[in-house]
Write an enzyme that holds these catalytic residues in place. Structure first.
Site, PDB file in Angstrom:
ATOM      1  N   CYS A 133     -98.796  39.909  86.718  1.00  0.00           N
ATOM      2  CA  CYS A 133     -98.391  40.158  88.333  1.00  0.00           C
ATOM      3  C   CYS A 133     -99.570  39.481  88.767  1.00  0.00           C
ATOM      4  CB  CYS A 133     -98.155  41.651  88.380  1.00  0.00           C
ATOM      5  SG  CYS A 133     -98.165  42.177  89.909  1.00  0.00           S
ATOM      6  N   CYS A 136    -100.677  41.873  91.662  1.00  0.00           N
ATOM      7  CA  CYS A 136    -101.306  43.104  91.376  1.00  0.00           C
ATOM      8  C   CYS A 136    -102.842  42.777  90.914  1.00  0.00           C
ATOM      9  CB  CYS A 136    -100.737  43.878  90.039  1.00  0.00           C
ATOM     10  SG  CYS A 136     -98.950  43.850  90.443  1.00  0.00           S
ATOM     11  N   ASP A 137    -102.970  41.517  90.128  1.00  0.00           N
ATOM     12  CA  ASP A 137    -104.184  41.546  89.634  1.00  0.00           C
ATOM     13  C   ASP A 137    -105.178  40.080  89.977  1.00  0.00           C
ATOM     14  OD1 ASP A 137    -103.710  43.716  87.805  1.00  0.00           O
ATOM     15  OD2 ASP A 137    -102.524  42.192  86.488  1.00  0.00           O
TER      16      ASP A 137
END
Ligand code: NAP
Length: 324
Positions: A133, A136-137
């Site tokens: 992701c 997300c990261d």
């Protein structure tokens, strides 16, 4: 007992909820305990969802879906389904917290899950430089060298997004041409931080506490070489989340839930499926939403035939709308 339970909180689940709620069927939507909103929660800008000419962020779009569903009376429960009893006229849905809900009809719209590479290092390094992701990261990879694996729209989108943070992004693809749409390909080709590594697959991921690199294997010659990396993003597609219905509903050879023709009707009466769990081809937010609407309409017909007055009225309204 409820009229209808919807399992899944992506575009398919929430669209089914909007339709069912507007038909006065007071749907209960089980949204999962962690991943509410489905795949769009991991997406950045959505540019191809009609109605948003300037584009909209994936999570914002899902918030709107949910608000619309709740506005008409959808009840949302944040828990995971652990067991399903789908045969017979009363469907039973058991949740992780021990609660059990009953309904005359169920719409199954659990979407799909990230595909894994199948390497033993994956479990250990997940969250330690290995991610599925970018939104997300990505933030953790400022001025780092990273790679994205895959040749589809997801890989192009992730690679392009990651150039906001990383100093260098390799795209590693197993063939010499991409599966991604032309516009997404071009955007990646035009980005000077992105370099493509063609005809290559990951033979091993290096690192004990965090990703330090990979072994690349040439898919034509079989030659192997090392590549130093600070992070690795896997974007090689998704598999339908059907584990809860294995042995209960018929599946297709592709692993999706089998439905009757263009309907959402599964192999069990009163059980309908929508979105990525029935669609191995298109897998777009808009097609999932359309599929969710179809599932709600199919469920309304089913409930109307059982004598449900609200459903019968909704069916009449739809048919009248078609005639006029
Ligand atoms: P996808 O289209 O199925 O592409 C998966 C890619 O990963 C393919 O290039 C495939 O290679 C490669 N791959 C599959 N298994 C692999 C493995 N084990 N090792 C190495 N490579 C592997 O999946 P996606 O990119 O996630 O897209 C899914 C759907 O969502 C598509 O319909 C796409 O259009 C849509 N989507 C749209 C957008 C957007 O429009 N903004 C963004 C993301 C996704 P091959 O090419 O050799 O098969």
């Amino acid at each position: 007992m409820r009229d209808i339970i919807i399992i899944g909180s992506g575009p398919a689940g929430f669209t089914a909820a909007i339709y069912a709620a507007r038909a006065q069927l007071k749907p209960l939507l089980i949204a999962s305990s962690v991943e509410i909103g489905g795949e769009l929660m991991n997406t950045t800008e959505v540019e191809n969802y009609p109605g948003f000419p300037e584009g909209i962020m994936g999570p914002d779009l899902m918030t709107k879906f949910q608000e619309q569903a709740e506005r008409f009376g959808t009840e949302v429960v944040y828990d995971d389904v652990v067991e399903l009893e789908l045969d017979g006229p009363v469907k039973r849905v058991k949740l992780g917290n021990g609660d059990e809900h009953e309904a005359a009809a169920v719409i199954y719209a659990t979407g799909s899950a990230y595909r894994k590479l199948g390497l033993p290092e994956e479990e250990v390094l997940s969250g330690h430089g290995l991610s599925w992701c970018a939104t997300c990261d990505g933030f953790f990879f400022r001025e780092k060298t990273i790679a994205v694996i895959g040749g589809g729209d997801s890989a192009m989108e992730e690679a392009t997004f990651l150039t906001r943070f990383a100093s260098k992004v390799y795209v590693i693809h197993r063939r010499d041409s991409l599966k991604a749409s032309k516009i997404m390909q071009q955007r990646a080709f035009d980005n000077e931080k992105i370099e493509f590594i063609w005809n290559s697959e990951i033979a091993a991921i290096h690192g004990t506490e965090a990703v330090t690199g990979v072994t690349l294997r040439d898919t034509v010659t079989g030659d192997e070489r090392g590549l130093d990396l600070d992070g690795l993003f896997v974007a090689i597609g998704n598999d339908p989340r059907t584990h809860l219905v294995h042995g209960k509903l018929d599946l297709t050879p592709e692993g999706t839930i089998a439905v009757e023709g263009r309907t959402s009707k599964t192999s069990l009466p009163g059980v309908f499926a929508a979105g990525d769990v029935i669609d191995p081809h298109y897998r777009q937010a808009i097609t999932a939403a359309g599929s969710g609407a179809a599932a709600a309409l199919d469920a309304e017909h089913y409930l109307a035939a059982l004598g449900n007055e609200n459903a019968a009225e909704a069916v009449l309204e739809t048919e009248f709308a078609v005639i006029t």
